[in-house]
Design an enzyme around this catalytic site. Sequence first.
Site, mmCIF file in Angstrom:
data_model
loop_
_atom_site.group_PDB
_atom_site.id
_atom_site.type_symbol
_atom_site.label_atom_id
_atom_site.label_comp_id
_atom_site.label_asym_id
_atom_site.label_seq_id
_atom_site.Cartn_x
_atom_site.Cartn_y
_atom_site.Cartn_z
ATOM 1 N N GLY A 10 -87.015 -98.246 -52.626
ATOM 2 C CA GLY A 10 -86.518 -99.709 -53.282
ATOM 3 C C GLY A 10 -85.957 -99.613 -54.819
ATOM 4 O O GLY A 10 -86.535 -98.933 -55.345
ATOM 5 N N ALA B 70 -91.308 -101.073 -44.784
ATOM 6 C CA ALA B 70 -91.694 -99.565 -45.645
ATOM 7 C C ALA B 70 -92.144 -98.884 -44.623
ATOM 8 O O ALA B 70 -92.637 -98.895 -43.682
ATOM 9 C CB ALA B 70 -92.863 -100.165 -46.300
ATOM 10 N N ILE C 5 -88.855 -92.389 -44.661
ATOM 11 C CA ILE C 5 -87.535 -92.414 -43.732
ATOM 12 C C ILE C 5 -86.924 -91.226 -43.639
ATOM 13 O O ILE C 5 -85.741 -91.136 -42.949
ATOM 14 C CB ILE C 5 -86.688 -93.608 -44.323
ATOM 15 C CG1 ILE C 5 -86.132 -93.007 -45.890
ATOM 16 C CG2 ILE C 5 -87.288 -95.024 -44.315
ATOM 17 C CD1 ILE C 5 -85.186 -94.045 -46.361
ATOM 18 N N SER D 131 -86.932 -96.753 -34.401
ATOM 19 C CA SER D 131 -85.814 -95.864 -34.763
ATOM 20 C C SER D 131 -85.122 -95.141 -33.653
ATOM 21 O O SER D 131 -85.992 -94.949 -32.698
ATOM 22 C CB SER D 131 -86.343 -94.675 -35.654
ATOM 23 O OG SER D 131 -85.139 -93.824 -35.926
ATOM 24 N N TYR E 132 -90.982 -87.519 -37.606
ATOM 25 C CA TYR E 132 -90.460 -89.092 -38.030
ATOM 26 C C TYR E 132 -90.407 -89.869 -36.836
ATOM 27 O O TYR E 132 -90.965 -91.071 -36.805
ATOM 28 C CB TYR E 132 -89.399 -88.942 -38.753
ATOM 29 C CG TYR E 132 -88.668 -90.263 -38.897
ATOM 30 C CD1 TYR E 132 -88.969 -91.346 -39.936
ATOM 31 C CD2 TYR E 132 -87.639 -90.664 -38.300
ATOM 32 C CE1 TYR E 132 -88.652 -92.464 -40.196
ATOM 33 C CE2 TYR E 132 -86.980 -91.996 -38.565
ATOM 34 C CZ TYR E 132 -87.453 -92.881 -39.358
ATOM 35 O OH TYR E 132 -86.759 -94.196 -39.370
ATOM 36 N N ILE F 174 -68.387 -83.105 -44.270
ATOM 37 C CA ILE F 174 -68.831 -83.313 -42.726
ATOM 38 C C ILE F 174 -69.427 -82.380 -42.212
ATOM 39 O O ILE F 174 -68.968 -81.098 -42.128
ATOM 40 C CB ILE F 174 -67.632 -83.943 -41.884
ATOM 41 C CG1 ILE F 174 -66.935 -85.072 -42.540
ATOM 42 C CG2 ILE F 174 -67.937 -84.104 -40.437
ATOM 43 C CD1 ILE F 174 -65.763 -85.597 -41.628
ATOM 44 N N PHE F 175 -70.649 -82.481 -41.747
ATOM 45 C CA PHE F 175 -71.620 -81.413 -41.203
ATOM 46 C C PHE F 175 -71.214 -81.359 -39.821
ATOM 47 O O PHE F 175 -71.111 -82.280 -38.882
ATOM 48 C CB PHE F 175 -72.946 -81.486 -41.282
ATOM 49 C CG PHE F 175 -73.271 -81.394 -42.745
ATOM 50 C CD1 PHE F 175 -73.485 -80.368 -43.538
ATOM 51 C CD2 PHE F 175 -73.672 -82.703 -43.388
ATOM 52 C CE1 PHE F 175 -74.066 -80.355 -44.655
ATOM 53 C CE2 PHE F 175 -73.984 -82.629 -44.839
ATOM 54 C CZ PHE F 175 -74.031 -81.584 -45.456
ATOM 55 N N ARG G 87 -71.285 -91.811 -33.312
ATOM 56 C CA ARG G 87 -72.459 -92.722 -33.511
ATOM 57 C C ARG G 87 -72.045 -94.433 -33.482
ATOM 58 O O ARG G 87 -71.000 -94.669 -33.437
ATOM 59 C CB ARG G 87 -72.911 -92.521 -35.186
ATOM 60 C CG ARG G 87 -73.473 -91.021 -35.277
ATOM 61 C CD ARG G 87 -74.807 -90.710 -34.686
ATOM 62 N NE ARG G 87 -75.327 -89.542 -35.021
ATOM 63 C CZ ARG G 87 -75.306 -88.195 -34.431
ATOM 64 N NH1 ARG G 87 -74.251 -88.288 -33.149
ATOM 65 N NH2 ARG G 87 -75.611 -87.136 -34.739
ATOM 66 N N GLY H 172 -80.952 -79.812 -35.346
ATOM 67 C CA GLY H 172 -81.461 -81.108 -34.661
ATOM 68 C C GLY H 172 -80.489 -82.252 -34.555
ATOM 69 O O GLY H 172 -80.765 -83.347 -34.064
#
Length: 307
Positions: free
Chosen positions: A36, A73, A76, A116, A140, A199-200, A207, A266
């Site tokens: 932040g 919080a 991430i 998520s 994560y 761009i990968f 998305r 991934g």
Amino acid sequence: MKILVTGGAGFIGSNIVDGFIENGHDVVVVDNLSHGKRGNLNSKVKFYNLDIRDKELNKIFESERPEVVCHHAAQISVPKSVDNPIEDADINIIGSLNLLECCRLYGVKKVIYPASAAIFGEPIYLPIDENHPLDMMSGYGVTKHTLEHYLKVYKELYNINYTVMRYANVYGPRQDSTGEGGVVAIFCEKILENEVPTIFGNGEQTRDFVFVKDVVEANIKALTELDNEIYNVATNTKISIDDLFNMVCNILNKDMKPVYGEERAGDIRHSYMTYKKINEACGWKPQYSLENGIKETINYYIEKGHK
């Protein structure tokens, strides 16, 4: 209503704080400023620069006595969770448990928590609904999902209500293109500066992008509705990364071709989520088209000094 927002100086958290304040609520922010920024903080909030793992957190609860906690919080970064899963779990699980214990001890009535889409892995079917099987592909994803179980337990044991929201890819003003910045922020900032983004993969991956102000409205709804359930916050639409790049270029009247890099390990090929459940529960649905959301995002970057 007195609301404590963790991560309230971050991209999503600070926008939510603004929405709460515009609706007349009294807001306290706890943020260690690892992601932040002080510049994101609303002038009307009371701010505590503190990590959610800190044992001093209970003193804030004792003093402020919030009715609701909106817990944004988190650690991430997916790559960081792979490189250092212990730190990831320490922040996202132990830190969150420290927070929940404060909620228990000081009479918090409700916790709003963003999970998520990383918990779904490669989708078995589309659009993804709340009952889609989970297939976490990183620490994560595991840590973000773990708290969903703890929230259910704290409801059963201590009668603390909760709302879990599984966000699609959130974008909008204040998103940082550095670090874990989303692709919309990266495209907007780089194209504004006449830099060619990478761009990968082949750009055909798709998305679901949801504008941050729509996310804010979902959190406002959750203050008084949506108790003890899990909801997707998404648009039920998809766009390829190539088409997203072209949309940003067209809005800015830029003639560019992207650079393509190797596909990242991934990365999921295709993903979008249905918002049917939250719509049926409270009437929420996205109000911003992707094009209008990107235009507002671009205006924000221009006002911040990008050309």
